[in-house]
Design an enzyme around this catalytic site. Sequence first.
Site, PDB file in Angstrom:
ATOM      1  N   ALA A   1       0.862  -1.171   0.000  1.00  0.00           N
ATOM      2  CA  ALA A   1       0.000   0.000   0.000  1.00  0.00           C
ATOM      3  C   ALA A   1       0.905   1.229   0.000  1.00  0.00           C
ATOM      4  O   ALA A   1       2.054   1.173   0.447  1.00  0.00           O
ATOM      5  CB  ALA A   1      -0.888  -0.017   1.234  1.00  0.00           C
TER       6      ALA A   1
ATOM      7  N   GLY B   1       0.583  -4.931   0.932  1.00  0.00           N
ATOM      8  CA  GLY B   1      -0.614  -5.001   0.094  1.00  0.00           C
ATOM      9  C   GLY B   1      -0.367  -5.699  -1.234  1.00  0.00           C
ATOM     10  O   GLY B   1      -1.307  -6.236  -1.840  1.00  0.00           O
TER      11      GLY B   1
ATOM     12  N   GLU C   1      -0.667  -9.301  -0.475  1.00  0.00           N
ATOM     13  CA  GLU C   1      -2.091  -9.558  -0.220  1.00  0.00           C
ATOM     14  C   GLU C   1      -2.890  -9.579  -1.525  1.00  0.00           C
ATOM     15  O   GLU C   1      -3.795 -10.400  -1.699  1.00  0.00           O
ATOM     16  CB  GLU C   1      -2.622  -8.494   0.744  1.00  0.00           C
ATOM     17  CG  GLU C   1      -2.034  -8.680   2.150  1.00  0.00           C
ATOM     18  CD  GLU C   1      -2.224  -7.475   3.053  1.00  0.00           C
ATOM     19  OE1 GLU C   1      -1.930  -6.340   2.606  1.00  0.00           O
ATOM     20  OE2 GLU C   1      -2.680  -7.646   4.194  1.00  0.00           O
TER      21      GLU C   1
END
Length: 261
Positions: free
Chosen positions: A67, A112, A115
Amino acid sequence: MQFETLLLEQKEPGIHLLTINRPQALNALSPQVIAELTGALAALRADPGVRVLLVTGAGEKSFVAGADIAAMSAMSPLEARAFALAALGLLRGFEAAPFPVIALVNGYALGGGCELAMACDWIVAAESAQFGQPEVNLGICPGFGGTQRLPRLVGRAMAMEMCVTGRAVKAPEALRIGLVNHVVPAAGLLDKGLELGRAIAAKGPVAVGIVKHLIQHGQDLDLENALRLEADNFAVLCATADKREGMAAFLEKRKPAFIGC
Ligand code: DAK
């Protein structure tokens, strides 16, 4: 659709490639990237011609390095929650898509990025790929499902080690622990994705979608209900033209021509 942070192209009939295109920030997931990915995925899910989606990052260095830390550093708690919910919805959307989604991980898949890759149906990694959940280095925890999807893929002990220490695993170890399906030279990553895509595109698309659904949902059910789910979906497939075509083609010793209904 027009995107500032993505490239979306059809590579071959039914095979689409989505590239996160912020190489200057190692393809970090900003709120804009999450919003554009959500729009792109909605468009792909509305298109019955899509058979498989390949997802990768622009450049040679990174799939997605996490992220966007600069964006997150300025977020209030409520903004952070909205960001996490948007990303969680996006990742559930990849899982719920009626076509397989394959991550082509071409470098860093951190935070992220790891993920996002785990929300895809499977992962093909370049030899240069690295996977990790380094959020603890920043004083935060994973926010896009890493603590939940990683143990489901690699087991509790390895997931615990990766999330608690932030240690990244390189491609060979990722293969060994079951995080990725294949490791290939970086130059062959797209070709491997296309090869898998062609294999999927040749199959009955309704059956492929149902198999994906069964594996996604069955593993969180008890065995009795999971087996029942499979039997019920088998019955649904028996109502399709593709089932009649697939079996007729076998008996007539020819290739099936599936139509997706
Ligand atoms: N965000 C923003 N920019 C990033 C970035 C990221 N995650 N990763 C790299 N960049 C930028 C760098 O700042 C740099 O920009 P400039 O300085 O050139 O402007 C550029 O990309 C190139 O990076 P480096 O110069 O650092 O490149 P190196 O080869 O030296 O190092 C690296 C590569 C991947 C090892 C390094 O960039 C790095 O450590 N990056 C950060 C990796 C990381 O920590 N990722 C996890 C992020 S945290 C939530 C909760 C949690 C989360 C989300 C929501 N909520 C509950 C709301 C989770 C978040 C994460 O993913």
